[in-house]
Scaffold this motif. Sequence first.
Motif, PDB file in Angstrom:
ATOM      1  N   LEU A 116       0.833  -1.210   0.000  1.00  0.00           N
ATOM      2  CA  LEU A 116       0.000   0.000   0.000  1.00  0.00           C
ATOM      3  C   LEU A 116       0.866   1.258   0.000  1.00  0.00           C
ATOM      4  CD1 LEU A 116      -2.795  -1.027   2.518  1.00  0.00           C
ATOM      5  CD2 LEU A 116      -3.039  -0.691   0.072  1.00  0.00           C
ATOM      6  N   LEU A 151       1.095   1.800  -3.989  1.00  0.00           N
ATOM      7  CA  LEU A 151       0.036   2.775  -4.255  1.00  0.00           C
ATOM      8  C   LEU A 151       0.425   4.179  -3.826  1.00  0.00           C
ATOM      9  CD1 LEU A 151      -3.152   0.743  -3.248  1.00  0.00           C
ATOM     10  CD2 LEU A 151      -2.062   0.963  -5.469  1.00  0.00           C
ATOM     11  N   LYS A 152       1.657   4.334  -3.308  1.00  0.00           N
ATOM     12  CA  LYS A 152       2.173   5.664  -2.937  1.00  0.00           C
ATOM     13  C   LYS A 152       1.295   6.367  -1.907  1.00  0.00           C
ATOM     14  CE  LYS A 152       5.146   5.578  -6.463  1.00  0.00           C
ATOM     15  NZ  LYS A 152       6.310   4.780  -6.057  1.00  0.00           N
ATOM     16  N   LEU A 153       0.956   5.659  -0.851  1.00  0.00           N
ATOM     17  CA  LEU A 153       0.127   6.268   0.179  1.00  0.00           C
ATOM     18  C   LEU A 153       0.990   6.573   1.402  1.00  0.00           C
ATOM     19  CD1 LEU A 153      -2.891   3.820  -0.085  1.00  0.00           C
ATOM     20  CD2 LEU A 153      -2.668   6.081  -1.103  1.00  0.00           C
ATOM     21  N   PRO A 154       0.620   7.601   2.186  1.00  0.00           N
ATOM     22  CA  PRO A 154       1.394   7.900   3.392  1.00  0.00           C
ATOM     23  C   PRO A 154       1.273   6.762   4.409  1.00  0.00           C
ATOM     24  CG  PRO A 154      -0.540   9.330   3.229  1.00  0.00           C
ATOM     25  CD  PRO A 154      -0.478   8.552   1.958  1.00  0.00           C
ATOM     26  N   VAL A 196      -1.222   6.900   7.581  1.00  0.00           N
ATOM     27  CA  VAL A 196      -2.656   6.645   7.385  1.00  0.00           C
ATOM     28  C   VAL A 196      -2.888   5.182   7.045  1.00  0.00           C
ATOM     29  CG1 VAL A 196      -4.731   7.560   6.353  1.00  0.00           C
ATOM     30  CG2 VAL A 196      -2.656   8.878   6.251  1.00  0.00           C
ATOM     31  N   VAL A 197      -2.026   4.639   6.167  1.00  0.00           N
ATOM     32  CA  VAL A 197      -2.185   3.245   5.777  1.00  0.00           C
ATOM     33  C   VAL A 197      -2.182   2.349   7.006  1.00  0.00           C
ATOM     34  CG1 VAL A 197      -0.959   1.305   4.725  1.00  0.00           C
ATOM     35  CG2 VAL A 197      -1.272   3.422   3.447  1.00  0.00           C
ATOM     36  N   GLY A 202      -5.139   2.504   9.156  1.00  0.00           N
ATOM     37  CA  GLY A 202      -6.194   1.691   8.547  1.00  0.00           C
ATOM     38  C   GLY A 202      -5.991   0.210   8.791  1.00  0.00           C
ATOM     39  N   THR A 203      -4.772  -0.285   8.514  1.00  0.00           N
ATOM     40  CA  THR A 203      -4.541  -1.725   8.682  1.00  0.00           C
ATOM     41  C   THR A 203      -4.551  -2.098  10.165  1.00  0.00           C
ATOM     42  OG1 THR A 203      -2.156  -1.345   8.541  1.00  0.00           O
ATOM     43  CG2 THR A 203      -3.266  -2.061   6.544  1.00  0.00           C
ATOM     44  N   ILE A 253      -3.746  13.830   5.139  1.00  0.00           N
ATOM     45  CA  ILE A 253      -2.802  13.729   6.257  1.00  0.00           C
ATOM     46  C   ILE A 253      -1.553  14.560   5.948  1.00  0.00           C
ATOM     47  CG2 ILE A 253      -1.360  11.748   5.650  1.00  0.00           C
ATOM     48  CD1 ILE A 253      -3.282  11.861   8.891  1.00  0.00           C
ATOM     49  N   GLY A 269     -11.634  -0.132   9.338  1.00  0.00           N
ATOM     50  CA  GLY A 269     -10.278  -0.213   8.800  1.00  0.00           C
ATOM     51  C   GLY A 269     -10.281  -0.221   7.291  1.00  0.00           C
ATOM     52  N   ILE A 316     -11.150   3.183   5.923  1.00  0.00           N
ATOM     53  CA  ILE A 316     -10.025   4.124   5.960  1.00  0.00           C
ATOM     54  C   ILE A 316      -9.125   3.892   4.752  1.00  0.00           C
ATOM     55  CG2 ILE A 316      -7.963   4.832   7.215  1.00  0.00           C
ATOM     56  CD1 ILE A 316      -9.397   3.892   9.774  1.00  0.00           C
ATOM     57  N   LEU A 317      -8.780   2.608   4.504  1.00  0.00           N
ATOM     58  CA  LEU A 317      -7.863   2.300   3.402  1.00  0.00           C
ATOM     59  C   LEU A 317      -8.466   2.740   2.070  1.00  0.00           C
ATOM     60  CD1 LEU A 317      -6.449  -1.174   4.446  1.00  0.00           C
ATOM     61  CD2 LEU A 317      -5.353   1.060   4.560  1.00  0.00           C
ATOM     62  N   VAL A 325      -8.382   6.519   1.769  1.00  0.00           N
ATOM     63  CA  VAL A 325      -7.068   7.114   1.539  1.00  0.00           C
ATOM     64  C   VAL A 325      -6.601   6.839   0.113  1.00  0.00           C
ATOM     65  CG1 VAL A 325      -5.722   5.210   2.494  1.00  0.00           C
ATOM     66  CG2 VAL A 325      -4.791   7.476   2.506  1.00  0.00           C
TER      67      VAL A 325
END
Lengths: 332, 326
Positions: free
Chosen positions: A125, A129-132, A135-136, A139-140, B258, B297, B300-301, B304
């Motif tokens: 992720l 997917l280049k996500l910060p 936050v990832v 979420g996980t 964020i 969860g 959120i994913l 984002v």
Amino acid sequence: MTETSLHRRLPDRLDNPLKSGLLSWEMLLVLVAVAIFVANSFASPYFLNAWSLSDLTFNFTEKALIALAMALLIIAGEIDLSVASIIALASTLMGLALQFGADTPVLVAIGVGVGIACGAFNGFLVTGLKLPSIVVTIGTMSLFRGIAFIILGDQSYKGYPASFAWFGQGYVWWVISFELVLFAIFAVIYWVLLHRTNFGRRVFAIGNNPVAAQFSGVRVDRIKFVLFCLTGLMSGVAAVLLTARLGSTRPSIAQGFELDAITMVVLGGVSILGGAGSILGVVLAALIIGLVTFGLGLLNVPGIVMSIFTGALLIVVIALPILWTMMRERRA
Amino acid sequence: MNRLLKNREFWLALAILAVIVLVTFRFPRFAQASNLLTIFNDTSILMMLALGQMVVILTRSIDLSMAANLALTGMLVAMVNAAFPWLPIPVLIAGCILVGGFLGAFNGVLVWKLGIPPIVVTLGTLTIFRGLVFVVSGGAWVNADQMSQDFIQLQRGAFLGLPILSWFAIVVAGLMSVLMTRTPLGRAFYAIGVNPTASVYTGIDVGRTKFLAFVLSGAISGLCGYLWISRYVIASVEVAGGYELTIVAACVIGGVSIAGGIGTVAGALLGAIFLGVVNNALPVIGVSPFWQMAISGAAILLAVVLNARGEKSKGRVILRSAEGVA
């Protein structure tokens, strides 16, 4: 937009203020550790005893194992808040396998395997997917523990075989527990990895300036992916140890471990902005936190009050060098 | 029309509507006005907290100590109420906002004056505040029978058909909306998130603005401390445990970036409402509440991933040749 998350200030110089005082930072940690050790021996007559000191190590080994990998991840400028949830999911799946008659080697393989898989998912992720990462992994963090809750609900798994329990409760020799030996081995491995290999140099390079690292031919994404997998792996190992030590699995297992592991890393002198830190510092920080919690425990201080000390320790230890630099600059 | 389709809040509102319609398909009573108002009321506290968190996140910071702040102020106000039941509730509420704001200011000073990264500061204060709840209460609970009737009943009263608790959320949302869009301070929150360096040149004190963001999120946490305790009529150490991440989740789902600088009051509200609707719908359609955590969860994913797509088009390419490198 590059793969670097924008919320982070990218250090544009190599001489991090901490770096020049890196040696003294670890010296400081040693002094703090010795001071707490001495204070503990005065405070409680039960402290200076081989078995007490052995029990002390159980306080931090599982979290410290995660902190080792987390240190590399934070040095590379990322973070993983989902480690405790990975433990919960790995432990739950081990318990599930137990219901189908899995024996010890299978259980360990499942625990470690789930850890790596979760880490790889985070890594995908973030790098794919280049996500910060913050936050990832928030979420996980919900997702992994959420799956554990779906599987287990308010139930628990018990009845792990004795050969499995040895991982968390067994002693290799006299008072030296298996957990401690494993931690020592991993600490050496991570020390070599970070401070004595190309891989380690690249981790520092990425943390200091990911774009420059990319231009110098460092495969930034691949290394970050590997680091997430390593963090997952260590969480899986911690899951095996913790499950074996407790002898049972609940979905709420290891709650709050992520904060403790990050506290160890930051207390150990790793810059939360990335690019600086050492394994020795992290090991010392883990020892300090273990000493503090155990010492307070001997004085019958409840766990929740101890958390005030760890929280304050985290802020004070980071604030002091900054205040010191400010005072020195003012005088100059 | 095109602008509407690109609007994040529009899509989020649509998603919420879709959930409501889907559930109503099987359970017609779900979409009844009274039930929807109940959901709104249930979500009020989360909405306010999400607004406070949003301001902090806009300035490229994060406040992980909000739930612990809420628990500490909540415990304090419950103990004060138990000891001095004659104190009028508005005074208590003002006290909560002050104490919460003070705790937030503590975070803010460390970020402003010492330049410690917000995540480290609030990670530390999260455990400190939570520990202090235990210290001030001695681990004991404050139960319903120790609280005064006014203390418990205030938010349950109705005004124009809505519970007072909902009105708290509406008023806070209104004030925040004005603050964020109509005042220099509100615009400064956005400015330092988008480009801190440029903000300095326009005369914004970045550190001070971050400090004020933390004071604001702290004050809202304090207010919610009273509301939470009087709603669930129990004050204990565990109050709102782990809730800090739910607050961040509401913001992220609501499209608050964020990375700072992107986010709206409407978005944060909708993010909170989305979580509220989902949590309310699960038991109705017969899904065990144990699914809640995994679903939020996943939400959120998903959010984002979608947010990241929306933001990518926003960056202006100054040096086109450098674009392909990363």
